[in-house]
Design an enzyme around this catalytic site. Structure first.
Site, PDB file in Angstrom:
ATOM      1  N   GLU A 152       2.829   1.192  -3.162  1.00 54.74           N
ATOM      2  CA  GLU A 152       1.515   2.052  -3.986  1.00 54.74           C
ATOM      3  C   GLU A 152       1.477   3.505  -4.400  1.00 54.74           C
ATOM      4  O   GLU A 152       1.242   4.189  -5.173  1.00 54.74           O
ATOM      5  CB  GLU A 152       0.265   1.452  -3.845  1.00 54.74           C
ATOM      6  CG  GLU A 152      -1.008   1.992  -5.275  1.00 54.74           C
ATOM      7  CD  GLU A 152      -1.872   2.588  -4.166  1.00 54.74           C
ATOM      8  OE1 GLU A 152      -2.276   3.626  -4.479  1.00 54.74           O
ATOM      9  OE2 GLU A 152      -2.764   1.298  -3.831  1.00 54.74           O
ATOM     10  N   HIS A 153       1.581   4.206  -2.787  1.00 55.09           N
ATOM     11  CA  HIS A 153       1.255   5.032  -2.890  1.00 55.09           C
ATOM     12  C   HIS A 153       2.817   5.996  -3.701  1.00 55.09           C
ATOM     13  O   HIS A 153       2.428   7.268  -3.996  1.00 55.09           O
ATOM     14  CB  HIS A 153       1.070   5.730  -1.484  1.00 55.09           C
ATOM     15  CG  HIS A 153      -0.047   6.057  -0.948  1.00 55.09           C
ATOM     16  ND1 HIS A 153      -0.505   7.361  -0.542  1.00 55.09           N
ATOM     17  CD2 HIS A 153      -1.023   5.355  -1.004  1.00 55.09           C
ATOM     18  CE1 HIS A 153      -1.995   6.460   0.151  1.00 55.09           C
ATOM     19  NE2 HIS A 153      -2.019   6.093  -0.328  1.00 55.09           N
ATOM     20  N   HIS A 178       1.108  -1.476  -0.434  1.00 58.68           N
ATOM     21  CA  HIS A 178      -0.229  -0.015   0.516  1.00 58.68           C
ATOM     22  C   HIS A 178       1.004   1.078  -0.047  1.00 58.68           C
ATOM     23  O   HIS A 178       0.722   1.821  -1.063  1.00 58.68           O
ATOM     24  CB  HIS A 178      -0.718  -0.093   0.982  1.00 58.68           C
ATOM     25  CG  HIS A 178      -1.962   0.819   1.043  1.00 58.68           C
ATOM     26  ND1 HIS A 178      -3.349   1.489   2.444  1.00 58.68           N
ATOM     27  CD2 HIS A 178      -2.354   2.090   0.591  1.00 58.68           C
ATOM     28  CE1 HIS A 178      -3.016   2.417   2.448  1.00 58.68           C
ATOM     29  NE2 HIS A 178      -3.632   2.995   1.583  1.00 58.68           N
ATOM     30  N   ARG A 228     -38.464  -8.762 -13.307  1.00 55.42           N
ATOM     31  CA  ARG A 228     -38.684 -10.041 -14.719  1.00 55.42           C
ATOM     32  C   ARG A 228     -39.088  -9.032 -15.454  1.00 55.42           C
ATOM     33  O   ARG A 228     -38.542  -9.224 -16.547  1.00 55.42           O
ATOM     34  CB  ARG A 228     -39.845 -11.098 -13.883  1.00 55.42           C
ATOM     35  CG  ARG A 228     -39.432 -11.767 -13.100  1.00 55.42           C
ATOM     36  CD  ARG A 228     -41.010 -12.512 -12.190  1.00 55.42           C
ATOM     37  NE  ARG A 228     -41.840 -12.637 -13.623  1.00 55.42           N
ATOM     38  CZ  ARG A 228     -42.987 -12.512 -13.231  1.00 55.42           C
ATOM     39  NH1 ARG A 228     -43.626 -12.008 -12.353  1.00 55.42           N
ATOM     40  NH2 ARG A 228     -44.123 -13.134 -14.045  1.00 55.42           N
ATOM     41  N   GLU A 266       4.441   8.802   2.381  1.00 59.87           N
ATOM     42  CA  GLU A 266       3.763   8.391   2.447  1.00 59.87           C
ATOM     43  C   GLU A 266       3.723   7.122   3.306  1.00 59.87           C
ATOM     44  O   GLU A 266       2.715   6.528   3.542  1.00 59.87           O
ATOM     45  CB  GLU A 266       3.878   7.576   0.734  1.00 59.87           C
ATOM     46  CG  GLU A 266       4.023   8.953  -0.303  1.00 59.87           C
ATOM     47  CD  GLU A 266       3.131  10.418  -0.453  1.00 59.87           C
ATOM     48  OE1 GLU A 266       1.541   9.081  -0.238  1.00 59.87           O
ATOM     49  OE2 GLU A 266       2.758  11.044   0.381  1.00 59.87           O
ATOM     50  N   GLU A 302      -4.067   6.983   6.800  1.00 60.97           N
ATOM     51  CA  GLU A 302      -5.842   6.642   6.112  1.00 60.97           C
ATOM     52  C   GLU A 302      -5.178   5.586   7.137  1.00 60.97           C
ATOM     53  O   GLU A 302      -6.704   5.396   7.459  1.00 60.97           O
ATOM     54  CB  GLU A 302      -4.790   6.565   5.139  1.00 60.97           C
ATOM     55  CG  GLU A 302      -6.263   5.467   3.909  1.00 60.97           C
ATOM     56  CD  GLU A 302      -5.692   4.965   3.015  1.00 60.97           C
ATOM     57  OE1 GLU A 302      -5.580   3.833   1.987  1.00 60.97           O
ATOM     58  OE2 GLU A 302      -4.453   5.884   2.599  1.00 60.97           O
TER      59      GLU A 302
END
Length: 1094
Positions: A180-181, A177, A719, A255, A277
Site C-alpha cells: 500500500e505504501h 501494508h 434526549r 518502504e 512505523e
C-alpha cells in the site's frame, strides 16, 4: 502505510452499520500517507490555515465522530450528561419529538446514459435512489473483468473516488501494508519517485490517503474541483494497476525493509518506513493488546496474522513475494470501485474503461475470499508482555474480555440492534457497564472497543488497564456479573430514549467533520460489499431504525436486548481473555534480540558481502536523495493558477449584541440543526489553577447537580440535544503580548430544541456540584492513562507542546493543561485528592467563578436564517442567567519554561524529535509566502531526508503564524541526532534551491488547497468565530491570499535567515528511548537534560 493505527483515531473510518461509537478497533486500520486536510499528525493543516494551532484538552458529550484539524482531540465518541431544575418546558421525563427525516430534494443529478455505459463495457446490476443520503446510486459490473463499480450521484461538491482490493495476508510480514505504501511511489504514466507527494504539493484535494485493513486495502481521494478530482483519480488508478515498485526493488527496500550498512566496520541495522512505523505500533500497550486479541479470536483465518506487519517478522518478506502479492490481488476482477458527488457519472465510466479494458478476468476473487473462523467450544486465555517503565508502571496490568459473536455475518436488523446495545452498555459515561467498571476502582481506564463489525465476523471487547495483578480476575468477574444483571433487569427507560435520540440525531445530521461524507459512506458500504453482500443496505437506515423503534415499543426493550446479551456473550464459548503484563525489560530485550540477529548476519558475511552491502546502502540513499528530473515531474497532472479563486471563501457573519453580550450569527444551511459556541474569557484565572482546567471541564459534564445525578444529566443531554462539550482554547495573538485564553462551550440541537439546549448549558455551567470525590479520582486516572498513551503514540505532540511552552506564554498555558507538565501534575494529584479534597473542590468552584461571567462572553450561532430569526429570545434568557462579572482580577500570563534541550524518556523503540524557535524574534515579518515555503519544506526536504532516507514514519514542519514559533518534528523516527542535523540543514537546502515555474505553481496551489480546506457549515461558523477572537480581518485574509499567490523563488531564499535562526537559537525536545538518549549525550556532551515520564 499504517497512517495512524485507528486504535484511537478520530476520523470516521469505521465501517460499522450506521454509526460508530468509536473508531478504535482491534482490527487496526492503517492509514498510509496523509493529506494535509485529514487532520493527521504528519501534515498538520494548522500550519497553513488562518487559525491558531488548536489546543484542546476536553471532555465531550457528542453524537458524532467529528474530525477536526486538531491533532490533540481524538474524540472517542463517548456521550456524556446533563441537568436541570428550572427548565420551563422540561421535566426529567419530558421527551422531544422524533427528528423528522430531511425533505428529499428533486433528484436533478447529471443523468447516466445507459447506452453509453454498455458501450463502455459496463452492465447495470441495480440502481436506486437512497433517500438517507439524497443520492442516486448505481451498481455496475465491468463485463470483461467483473470489476464492480458503485456510482453515487448527488449535489455534494466534495467528490470522492476510491478503489478497494481484498488483500488477505497469510503471515505477519506486513505485505499488504508495505505494498500500500509502495504502489504510490511511481507508476507507468507517472515515472517519478513519489507522485503522491507531488499531489500533496500541488492539488486542491480534500482527502488523499490510503488504508490497510486486516483483509482489504483502500485508496481514496476527494476534491471539490472537478479537474483536480479527475487528475487524482487517474494518478491513483495508474498507481494501483501499473506501479513501478514491482520492478524496482529499491522501493520495496525503502518502504518495507532493508539492511543498512554505511561502512563495513559499523553495525548493520534494519531500515524501512513500515518497519519503523510498526516498531512504534508495537511500543504502545493498547496496540499490542488489540493485535493480540484479534489474532487469538481468529487463529485459523487471515485475521490471525498482522496485516500491518510484526517488526520481528517483516524482515522475512522477500521481493518475489511482494511482487506476487500485487500480481495476485491488485487486479480489476478483485476490486470494488466507488464514485460519489456532483460530477458526470458518464465521465466516471469513461475514465474507468480506459484502465479496466486493458485486463481480462482473473481468478483473484476466488483466491481472495475471506474465510470464517469456526467458533470455539471453550474459552481461551492469552498472557502477553508489554514494554513498561520502572516503578508504578509495574502495577499497570491490562485485561480484556473478547468474544467472537457469530460464525457468519449477521443480518442488518441484528447488527443495528447490537449497535444500539453497544451504545447502551458503553456509549456514555453513564452507560452501566462503563460506569460500573470505572467506579469499581479496579483500573484506570476502559480498554476494548465494544462491538466491532468492520470484519467478516463481529466481535465484542471490554476490559480495563491500570489494573493490579491481584485484581485481574476481579475485573473479569465484574464484567460478567454486570452483563448478567443487565440481561436480567434490562436498561432504564430514559437510557433507551437517550440512546435512540443520540443515534438518530447522528444519522440525520451526518456530520463527518473534515472527513468527506462520500468517503464515510464508501467505508460503510465496503464493509458489506467486500464480502459480496449488498453494498446499498448499509446506507439505508430509515426502515431498520423505525422497525427497531417499533419492536422496542411493542415488546419492551428488555425483550429486544436481553436475548442478545445472553446469546452473543454470556452463553458464547468463543471467548478470549487477554492479560497484558508490564515488563520493564521487554523493550531492551527486544532491541538486544534484534542486535544479536544482525550481528549473526554480519558474522556470516564475507568481506565482499560487506562491501557490496555498503555499496547498496549508498546507492539506495543516493537514489532517495536525488530529485526527479523536470520532465518526470511534469507528467503529474496539475491545475494552473487560473483555476484558483482570487478571493478567500466568505462566511456570512452578522455581529450583534444581546443584553450586553456580543453575538455572532452565521446564516448557513444546516438542515435545521442549530450549532452554538459560548465563549468565556479565562484571563482572570490564577496560574496555579490551570492544570485543573481539563478536569474541571470533565466535571461539568460528568458530575451531577443538586436535583439530578450525573446519570440523569447525561441522559437528558442525550434526549434533548445532539451533544455538549466544554474545553479550553489558547492561542498567541500576533502583535500582542498577552495570549488569547478562553473556555468554549459547544452544543448542537435541532432548531426547535434551542431553548432546551441553552437551558441545559446553563445548568451545566452553574448547577453542577463539585462534591463527588470518587468520581473525580476516576477522572484523574482516566486522564493520566490518556496522557501516557499520547506520550507513547503521539510523542511528537508532547514534544511540540513542550517547545511551545519554552517559547511563548500561550504555549506555556497549553502545556500546563495538556503536555508533560499536565501529566506530572496528574501523577501527584491523586494522592492530594485523598488528603485535601475540600481544597480541590474549592479550587474547582473558584475556576467556575473566575471564568463563567457575562463580562467578556461571546456567543456564536450557526444555522439557517429562519432559525436565527427566532433565537434572540432564547439567547436573551440564557444571557440574563449568567453572573454579571467575575470577582477576580485579570492575570498576567508572561511565563515560559527554561530554554533547555530536553529528552523525555519512555519505553519505546522509536523516537519523536523536535526543534523550534521564534522566528519573529529573529526579525522575520509575516508574509503569506511562509505558508507556501513551510509546506514545501515538509513535502520535499523533510520528506526525503527524515522519512525516505531516514526511515521515520513522518517528518514535517509547522509555522504558528500567531506566535512566530517555527517547529520541526518527526514521528516514529529511528534516529535522533541525525534528524536534528536534517533540520539544521534546511537553510542550506533553501539557499541552494532551484525551482521552475511549474514547481512553484504546484506549491502555491497546494497551499491554497490547505487554506481553502473543505468545511461543513458548523466548521465554517466555528472558524469564523476563531478569526474574530484572534482579530483576523477579511482584509488580512485577502492580503495573505495575494501574498500566497504571488510567492516567488526570492521569498524562499529570503526565508533562509529564518531557518538559520532555528538552527542557531532553536530549542530541542525529544520523546525517545533511554538508549538513544544516552548515545546522543555521549556523542554531544550533555546535550539533553533528561526527564523520565513513564
Amino acid at each position: 502505510m499504517e497512517r495512524a493505527v485507528v486504535v484511537g483515531c478520530s476520523c470516521t473510518t469505521t465501517t460499522r452499520y450506521f454509526f460508530s461509537r468509536s473508531s478504535s478497533s482491534s482490527s487496526s486500520l492503517f492509514f498510509s500517507r496523509s493529506s494535509s486536510s485529514s487532520s493527521s499528525p504528519f501534515f498538520p493543516r494548522s500550519s497553513f490555515s488562518y487559525l491558531p494551532r488548536p489546543r484542546r484538552y476536553h471532555s465531550t458529550i457528542t453524537t458524532t465522530t467529528t474530525t477536526t484539524t486538531t491533532t490533540t482531540t481524538c474524540s472517542r465518541r463517548r456521550r456524556r450528561d446533563l441537568n436541570l431544575h428550572r427548565f420551563s418546558s422540561l421535566s426529567p421525563r419530558a421527551s422531544l419529538p422524533s427528528v423528522p427525516p430531511s425533505p428529499l430534494p428533486s433528484p436533478h443529478f447529471p443523468q447516466l446514459n445507459h447506452q453509453l455505459a454498455h458501450q463502455l463495457g459496463f452492465q447495470i446490476v441495480s440502481e436506486e435512489f437512497i433517500s438517507e443520503c439524497k443520492s442516486k446510486a448505481v451498481l455496475f459490473k465491468h463485463i470483461n473483468t467483473g470489476a464492480e463499480v458503485i456510482s453515487v450521484s448527488n449535489h455534494d461538491e466534495n467528490k470522492v473516488f476510491g478503489i478497494v482490493f481484498r488483500t488477505p495476508p497469510k503471515d505477519s510480514t506486513g505485505i499488504p501494508h508495505i505494498l500500500e505504501h509502495s504502489v504510490l511511489c511511481g507508476s507507468r504514466k507517472y515515472p517519478l519517485k513519489e507522485p503522491f507527494v507531488e499531489l500533496l504539493k500541488g492539488s486542491l484535494h480534500t482527502f488523499l490517503n490510503a488504508f490497510t485493513y486486516p483483509d482489504r486495502t483502500c485508496y481514496p481521494v476527494a476534491s471539490t474541483n472537478t479537474k483536480d478530482f479527475y487528475n487524482l483519480v487517474d494518478v491513483y488508478l495508474d498507481a494501483v494497476f501499473f506501479p513501478r515498485c514491482v520492478q524496482d526493488e529499491h522501493t520495496f527496500q525503502q518502504e518495507g525493509w532493508h539492511f543498512e550498512l554505511n561502512h563495513p566496520s559499523e553495525d548493520i541495522t534494519y531500515k524501512g518506513v513500515v518497519f519503523n512505523e510498526m516498531k512504534g505500533v508495537y511500543s504502545q500497550p493498547d496496540n499490542i493488546l488489540g493485535r493480540t486479541a484479534q489474532q487469538a479470536l481468529f487463529p485459523d483465518t487471515t485475521y490471525g496474522v498482522d496485516s500491518g506487519g510484526d517488526p520481528r517478522v517483516i524482515p522475512n518478506l522477500t521481493f518475489h513475494q511482494f511482487k506476487e502479492f500485487h500480481r495476485k490481488y491488485y487486479h480489476p476482477s478483485n476490486s470494488r470501485i466507488w464514485f460519489y458527488g456532483d460530477d458526470d457519472p458518464n465521465e466516471r465510466l469513461r475514465i474507468l474503461s480506459e484502465y479496466l479494458d486493458m485486463f481480462d478476468a482473473s481468478s483473484a476473487p476466488n483466491e481472495s475470499k475471506v474465510e470464517s473462523q469456526k467458533l470455539f467450544s471453550k474459552p481461551v486465555r492469552v498472557v502477553e508482555k508489554y514494554p513498561a517503565g520502572e516503578g508504578s508502571d509495574l502495577k499497570k496490568h491490562m485485561v480484556c474480555l473478547n468474544w467472537l459473536l457469530s460464525e457468519k455475518p449477521l443480518d442488518l436488523e441484528t447488527e443495528l440492534t447490537l449497535g444500539f446495545l453497544d451504545h447502551l452498555l458503553l456509549g456514555t459515561p453513564a452507560s452501566p457497564l462503563r460506569k460500573i467498571l470505572l467506579e469499581s476502582g479496579l483500573g484506570d481506564a476502559i480498554v476494548g472497543g465494544g462491538v466491532e463489525d468492520e470484519l467478516l465476523q463481529p466481535q465484542f471487547s471490554i476490559g480495563m488497564k491500570g489494573v493490579s495483578e491481584n485484581d485481574i480476575h476481579k475485573v473479569e468477574e465484574l464484567v460478567i456479573h454486570t452483563l448478567k444483571q443487565l440481561e436480567k433487569e434490562g436498561f432504564d427507560e430514559d437510557a433507551i430514549e437517550a440512546s435512540m435520540n443520540t443515534i438518530e440525531f447522528s444519522l440525520r445530521e451526518n456530520n463527518t467533520g473534515s472527513f468527506p461524507r462520500g468517503l464515510s459512506l464508501m467505508l460503510r458500504s465496503i464493509g458489506k460489499w467486500i464480502y459480496d453482500m449488498n453494498p446499498f443496505e448499509p446506507l439505508k437506515y430509515e426502515k431498520p431504525l423505525q422497525d427497531l423503534k417499533s419492536r422496542i415499543a411493542k415488546e419492551g426493550s428488555t425483550s429486544v436486548f436481553s436475548p442478545l446479551i445472553e446469546k452473543f456473550i454470556l452463553n458464547n464459548p468463543h471467548q478470549v481473555v487477554v492479560e497484558m503484563q508490564p515488563d520493564p525489560e521487554k523493550a531492551a530485550r527486544d532491541e538486544a534480540t534484534e542486535k544479536e540477529t544482525l550481528q549473526k548476519i554480519k558474522a556470516s558475511m564475507t568481506t565482499e558481502d560487506l562491501a557490496e552491502l555498503t555499496r547498496a546502502t549508498h546507492e539506495l540513499r543516493l537514489k532517495q536523495e536525488t530529485p526527479d528530473p523536470p520532465e518526470a515531474l511534469k507528467a503529474v497532472p496539475s491545475l494552473s493558477l487560473l483555476d484558483i479563486p482570487k478571493e478567500p471563501s466568505h462566511v456570512p457573519t452578522e455581529v450583534g449584541d444581546i443584553n450586553g453580550v456580543k453575538v455572532l450569527q452565521h446564516d448557513l444551511f444546516t438542515n435545521d440543526v442549530l450549532y452554538t459556541e459560548i465563549v468565556f474569557n479565562m484571563g482572570s484565572l490564577k496560574q496555579e489553577l490551570l492544570p485543573l482546567v481539563p478536569l474541571f471541564c470533565q466535571s461539568l459534564l460528568e458530575m451531577g447537580t443538586k436535583d439530578l445525578t450525573f446519570v440523569q444529566l447525561n441522559q437528558l443531554i442525550g434526549r434533548k440535544t445532539g451533544g455538549i462539550s466544554v474545553y479550553p482554547f489558547t492561542s498567541s495573538v500576533r502583535g500582542k503580548k498577552d495570549p488569547c485564553t478562553h473556555m468554549i462551550v459547544r452544543g448542537k440541537a435541532m432548531a426547535w430544541c434551542a431553548e432546551d439546549l441553552y437551558d441545559l448549558v446553563n445548568s451545566v455551567l452553574q448547577d453542577v456540584q463539585f462534591t463527588d470525590q470518587q468520581r473525580f479520582k476516576q477522572f484523574i486516572s482516566q486522564s493520566r492513562s490518556r496522557m501516557e498513551n499520547r506520550l507513547r503514540g503521539s510523542g511528537h505532540g508532547i514534544a511540540a507542546a513542550r517547545m511551545d511552552a519554552k517559547l511563548n506564554a500561550a504555549g506555556w498555558i497549553s502545556e500546563k493543561m495538556g503536555g508533560l507538565s499536565y501529566l506530572e501534575y496528574l501523577q501527584t494529584l491523586e494522592e492530594r485528592v485523598d488528603q485535601d479534597w475540600a481544597a480541590i473542590s474549592s479550587s474547582l468552584e473558584e475556576i467556575r467563578k473566575s471564568v463563567f461571567s457575562k463580562q467578556g462572553c461571546l456567543i456564536n450561532i450557526t444555522s439557517d436564517g429562519k432559525n436565527l430569526a427566532n433565537i434572540e429570545k432564547v439567547v436573551s434568557k440564557f444571557v440574563d442567567m449568567l453572573p454579571t462579572s467575575s470577582p477576580i482580577a485579570a492575570t498576567t500570563w508572561d511565563v515560559r519554561l527554561p530554554l533547555t534541550n530536553e529528552a523525555i524518556v519512555i519505553p519505546t523503540q522509536v523516537n519523536y524529535v523536535g526543534k523550534a524557535a521564534n522566528i519573529y524574534d529573529a526579525g522575520y515579518k509575516l508574509s503569506g509566502s511562509a505558508y507556501v515555503i513551510s509546506k514545501y519544506i515538509s513535502n520535499t526536504w523533510l520528506w526525503d531526508r527524515v522519512r525516505v532516507s531516514g526511515g521515520a514514519y513522518g517528518g514535517f514542519c509547522d509555522f504558528d503564524t500567531h506566535s512566530g514559533v517555527f517547529s520541526f518534528l518527526s514521528y516514529r523516527d529511528p534516529n535522533l541526532l541525525k534528524s536534528l542535523d536534517v533540520y539544521d540543514g534546511t537553510g542550506d537546502f533553501l539557499r541552494g534551491l532551484e525551482m521552475d515555474d511549474d514547481t512553484l505553481t504546484k506549491a502555491i496551489i497546494g497551499t491554497i488547497g490547505d487554506v481553502d480546506a473543505y468545511q461543513l457549515p458548523d466548521a465554517k461558523g466555528y472558524s469564523s468565530m476563531l478569526r474574530h477572537l484572534l482579530g483576523i480581518t477579511e482584509e488580512e485574509r485577502q492580503r495573505r491570499r495575494e501574498e500566497i499567490l504571488s510567492t516567488s523563488l526570492k521569498d524562499f531564499k529570503e526565508f533562509t535567515n529564518a531557518m538559520e535562526a532555528v538552527k542557531d537559537k532553536g530549542v530541542v525536545v525529544a520523546v525517545a528511548s533511554p538508549d538513544d538518549v544516552d548515545a546522543a549525550n555521549k556523542d554531544r556532551s550533555n546535550f539533553f537534560e533528561i526527564k523520565k515520564a513513564i
